[in-house]
Structures are given as structure tokens and as C-alpha cells.
Write a protein that holds these residues in place. Structure first.
Motif, PDB file in Angstrom:
ATOM      1  N   HIS A  37       0.819  -1.207   0.000  1.00  0.00           N
ATOM      2  CA  HIS A  37       0.000   0.000   0.000  1.00  0.00           C
ATOM      3  C   HIS A  37       0.860   1.268   0.000  1.00  0.00           C
ATOM      4  O   HIS A  37       0.535   2.245  -0.686  1.00  0.00           O
ATOM      5  CB  HIS A  37      -0.966   0.000   1.187  1.00  0.00           C
ATOM      6  N   THR A  38       1.940   1.244   0.749  1.00  0.00           N
ATOM      7  CA  THR A  38       2.839   2.399   0.779  1.00  0.00           C
ATOM      8  C   THR A  38       3.484   2.592  -0.590  1.00  0.00           C
ATOM      9  O   THR A  38       3.619   3.718  -1.070  1.00  0.00           O
ATOM     10  CB  THR A  38       3.912   2.219   1.866  1.00  0.00           C
ATOM     11  N   GLY A  39       3.849   1.499  -1.237  1.00  0.00           N
ATOM     12  CA  GLY A  39       4.413   1.573  -2.581  1.00  0.00           C
ATOM     13  C   GLY A  39       3.425   2.164  -3.579  1.00  0.00           C
ATOM     14  O   GLY A  39       3.789   2.962  -4.447  1.00  0.00           O
ATOM     15  N   SER A  40       2.164   1.786  -3.433  1.00  0.00           N
ATOM     16  CA  SER A  40       1.115   2.326  -4.299  1.00  0.00           C
ATOM     17  C   SER A  40       0.954   3.830  -4.082  1.00  0.00           C
ATOM     18  O   SER A  40       0.862   4.603  -5.045  1.00  0.00           O
ATOM     19  CB  SER A  40      -0.200   1.606  -4.020  1.00  0.00           C
ATOM     20  N   ASP A  41       0.924   4.252  -2.819  1.00  0.00           N
ATOM     21  CA  ASP A  41       0.803   5.680  -2.502  1.00  0.00           C
ATOM     22  C   ASP A  41       2.013   6.456  -3.034  1.00  0.00           C
ATOM     23  O   ASP A  41       1.874   7.550  -3.579  1.00  0.00           O
ATOM     24  CB  ASP A  41       0.698   5.898  -0.996  1.00  0.00           C
ATOM     25  N   LEU A  42       3.187   5.870  -2.893  1.00  0.00           N
ATOM     26  CA  LEU A  42       4.407   6.521  -3.359  1.00  0.00           C
ATOM     27  C   LEU A  42       4.402   6.654  -4.882  1.00  0.00           C
ATOM     28  O   LEU A  42       4.828   7.670  -5.425  1.00  0.00           O
ATOM     29  CB  LEU A  42       5.629   5.729  -2.886  1.00  0.00           C
ATOM     30  N   LYS A  43       3.894   5.652  -5.558  1.00  0.00           N
ATOM     31  CA  LYS A  43       3.807   5.703  -7.023  1.00  0.00           C
ATOM     32  C   LYS A  43       2.894   6.848  -7.473  1.00  0.00           C
ATOM     33  O   LYS A  43       3.218   7.571  -8.412  1.00  0.00           O
ATOM     34  CB  LYS A  43       3.294   4.372  -7.578  1.00  0.00           C
ATOM     35  N   VAL A  44       1.774   7.026  -6.784  1.00  0.00           N
ATOM     36  CA  VAL A  44       0.864   8.132  -7.101  1.00  0.00           C
ATOM     37  C   VAL A  44       1.581   9.465  -6.899  1.00  0.00           C
ATOM     38  O   VAL A  44       1.513  10.358  -7.746  1.00  0.00           O
ATOM     39  CB  VAL A  44      -0.425   8.059  -6.239  1.00  0.00           C
ATOM     40  N   PHE A  45       2.298   9.595  -5.778  1.00  0.00           N
ATOM     41  CA  PHE A  45       3.030  10.823  -5.489  1.00  0.00           C
ATOM     42  C   PHE A  45       4.093  11.102  -6.543  1.00  0.00           C
ATOM     43  O   PHE A  45       4.197  12.226  -7.057  1.00  0.00           O
ATOM     44  CB  PHE A  45       3.674  10.734  -4.097  1.00  0.00           C
ATOM     45  N   LEU A  46       4.873  10.087  -6.903  1.00  0.00           N
ATOM     46  CA  LEU A  46       5.941  10.287  -7.889  1.00  0.00           C
ATOM     47  C   LEU A  46       5.379  10.595  -9.276  1.00  0.00           C
ATOM     48  O   LEU A  46       5.950  11.397 -10.017  1.00  0.00           O
ATOM     49  CB  LEU A  46       6.861   9.062  -7.926  1.00  0.00           C
ATOM     50  N   THR A  47       4.249   9.993  -9.605  1.00  0.00           N
ATOM     51  CA  THR A  47       3.594  10.288 -10.884  1.00  0.00           C
ATOM     52  C   THR A  47       3.099  11.730 -10.903  1.00  0.00           C
ATOM     53  O   THR A  47       3.244  12.443 -11.902  1.00  0.00           O
ATOM     54  CB  THR A  47       2.433   9.312 -11.136  1.00  0.00           C
ATOM     55  N   TRP A  48       2.534  12.182  -9.800  1.00  0.00           N
ATOM     56  CA  TRP A  48       2.084  13.573  -9.696  1.00  0.00           C
ATOM     57  C   TRP A  48       3.274  14.520  -9.848  1.00  0.00           C
ATOM     58  O   TRP A  48       3.193  15.498 -10.583  1.00  0.00           O
ATOM     59  CB  TRP A  48       1.381  13.809  -8.367  1.00  0.00           C
ATOM     60  N   CYS A  49       4.367  14.221  -9.155  1.00  0.00           N
ATOM     61  CA  CYS A  49       5.574  15.065  -9.256  1.00  0.00           C
ATOM     62  C   CYS A  49       6.060  15.143 -10.699  1.00  0.00           C
ATOM     63  O   CYS A  49       6.404  16.222 -11.190  1.00  0.00           O
ATOM     64  CB  CYS A  49       6.692  14.523  -8.370  1.00  0.00           C
ATOM     65  N   SER A  50       6.076  14.018 -11.370  1.00  0.00           N
ATOM     66  CA  SER A  50       6.518  13.985 -12.760  1.00  0.00           C
ATOM     67  C   SER A  50       5.610  14.842 -13.638  1.00  0.00           C
ATOM     68  O   SER A  50       6.082  15.594 -14.497  1.00  0.00           O
ATOM     69  CB  SER A  50       6.528  12.543 -13.262  1.00  0.00           C
ATOM     70  N   GLY A  51       4.308  14.737 -13.422  1.00  0.00           N
ATOM     71  CA  GLY A  51       3.351  15.535 -14.194  1.00  0.00           C
ATOM     72  C   GLY A  51       3.461  17.025 -13.937  1.00  0.00           C
ATOM     73  O   GLY A  51       3.092  17.844 -14.787  1.00  0.00           O
ATOM     74  N   GLN A  52       3.977  17.393 -12.773  1.00  0.00           N
ATOM     75  CA  GLN A  52       4.151  18.803 -12.410  1.00  0.00           C
ATOM     76  C   GLN A  52       5.573  19.297 -12.700  1.00  0.00           C
ATOM     77  O   GLN A  52       5.902  20.426 -12.396  1.00  0.00           O
ATOM     78  CB  GLN A  52       3.863  18.997 -10.917  1.00  0.00           C
ATOM     79  N   ASP A  53       6.418  18.433 -13.257  1.00  0.00           N
ATOM     80  CA  ASP A  53       7.832  18.743 -13.515  1.00  0.00           C
ATOM     81  C   ASP A  53       8.548  19.160 -12.236  1.00  0.00           C
ATOM     82  O   ASP A  53       9.282  20.149 -12.204  1.00  0.00           O
ATOM     83  CB  ASP A  53       7.983  19.832 -14.583  1.00  0.00           C
ATOM     84  N   LEU A  54       8.309  18.397 -11.162  1.00  0.00           N
ATOM     85  CA  LEU A  54       8.926  18.674  -9.878  1.00  0.00           C
ATOM     86  C   LEU A  54       9.859  17.541  -9.482  1.00  0.00           C
ATOM     87  O   LEU A  54       9.561  16.372  -9.738  1.00  0.00           O
ATOM     88  CB  LEU A  54       7.857  18.833  -8.792  1.00  0.00           C
ATOM     89  N   ASP A  55      10.965  17.888  -8.850  1.00  0.00           N
ATOM     90  CA  ASP A  55      11.868  16.891  -8.291  1.00  0.00           C
ATOM     91  C   ASP A  55      11.322  16.518  -6.914  1.00  0.00           C
ATOM     92  O   ASP A  55      11.290  17.363  -6.019  1.00  0.00           O
ATOM     93  CB  ASP A  55      13.279  17.463  -8.168  1.00  0.00           C
ATOM     94  N   PRO A  56      10.896  15.271  -6.719  1.00  0.00           N
ATOM     95  CA  PRO A  56      10.282  14.889  -5.447  1.00  0.00           C
ATOM     96  C   PRO A  56      11.223  15.016  -4.249  1.00  0.00           C
ATOM     97  O   PRO A  56      10.761  15.089  -3.111  1.00  0.00           O
ATOM     98  CB  PRO A  56       9.854  13.439  -5.657  1.00  0.00           C
ATOM     99  N   LEU A  57      12.517  15.059  -4.489  1.00  0.00           N
ATOM    100  CA  LEU A  57      13.475  15.175  -3.397  1.00  0.00           C
ATOM    101  C   LEU A  57      13.747  16.617  -2.999  1.00  0.00           C
ATOM    102  O   LEU A  57      14.458  16.867  -2.036  1.00  0.00           O
ATOM    103  CB  LEU A  57      14.792  14.480  -3.770  1.00  0.00           C
ATOM    104  N   CYS A  58      13.177  17.566  -3.736  1.00  0.00           N
ATOM    105  CA  CYS A  58      13.450  18.987  -3.467  1.00  0.00           C
ATOM    106  C   CYS A  58      12.181  19.791  -3.219  1.00  0.00           C
ATOM    107  O   CYS A  58      12.168  21.005  -3.413  1.00  0.00           O
ATOM    108  CB  CYS A  58      14.215  19.600  -4.645  1.00  0.00           C
TER     109      CYS A  58
END
Length: 75
Positions: A37-58
Motif C-alpha cells: 500500500h505504501t508503494g502504491s501511494d508513493l507511485k501516485v506521489f511520484l507520478t504527480w511530481c513527474s506531471g508537475q515537472d517537480l523533483d520529489p526530493l526537493c
């Protein structure tokens, strides 16, 4: 009105190795269904970051709040 081919967001250079290491370290804290479940939530977050052109680590607080709003309104 003229449209610009340049994005409003700056181009993001993401260090893929660092991101993969961060994801592995984060998921390493969980086992079983919690990890799934955490992996699924993280995938949604990383996909959102990618769509917003954001570096998730920054990301800062404003971007995290924007993500939470997106979750509440869209997801």
C-alpha cells in the motif's frame, strides 16, 4: 494572444539513482501489505511530481500542500 512553447515550470534534472535509493530506503521500513500500500501511494506521489515537472526530493511545504489538495479534489 501568443502562446509560448516554454513551460511555466523550470526543467527539472532529477538524479535517478538518488531517487531510487530514497524510494528503496523508504519502502524498506515496511513489510507485507503495508509495503504494498505504501508503494502504491508513493507511485501516485511520484507520478504527480513527474506531471508537475517537480523533483520529489526537493519539494517544499507549498508543493506538498498542493499535492494534498490535488488528492482531495481529484483523487
Amino acid at each position: 494572444m501568443a502562446t509560448s512553447s516554454v513551460s511555466d515550470h523550470p526543467a527539472v534534472a532529477i538524479d535517478e539513482r538518488m531517487l531510487r535509493a530514497a524510494v528503496a530506503a523508504y519502502l524498506g521500513r515496511y513489510l507485507g501489505e503495508s509495503r504494498v500500500h505504501t508503494g502504491s501511494d508513493l507511485k501516485v506521489f511520484l507520478t504527480w511530481c513527474s506531471g508537475q515537472d517537480l523533483d520529489p526530493l526537493c519539494l517544499g511545504r507549498a508543493e506538498i500542500e498542493r499535492y494534498v489538495r490535488w488528492l482531495q479534489e481529484v483523487r
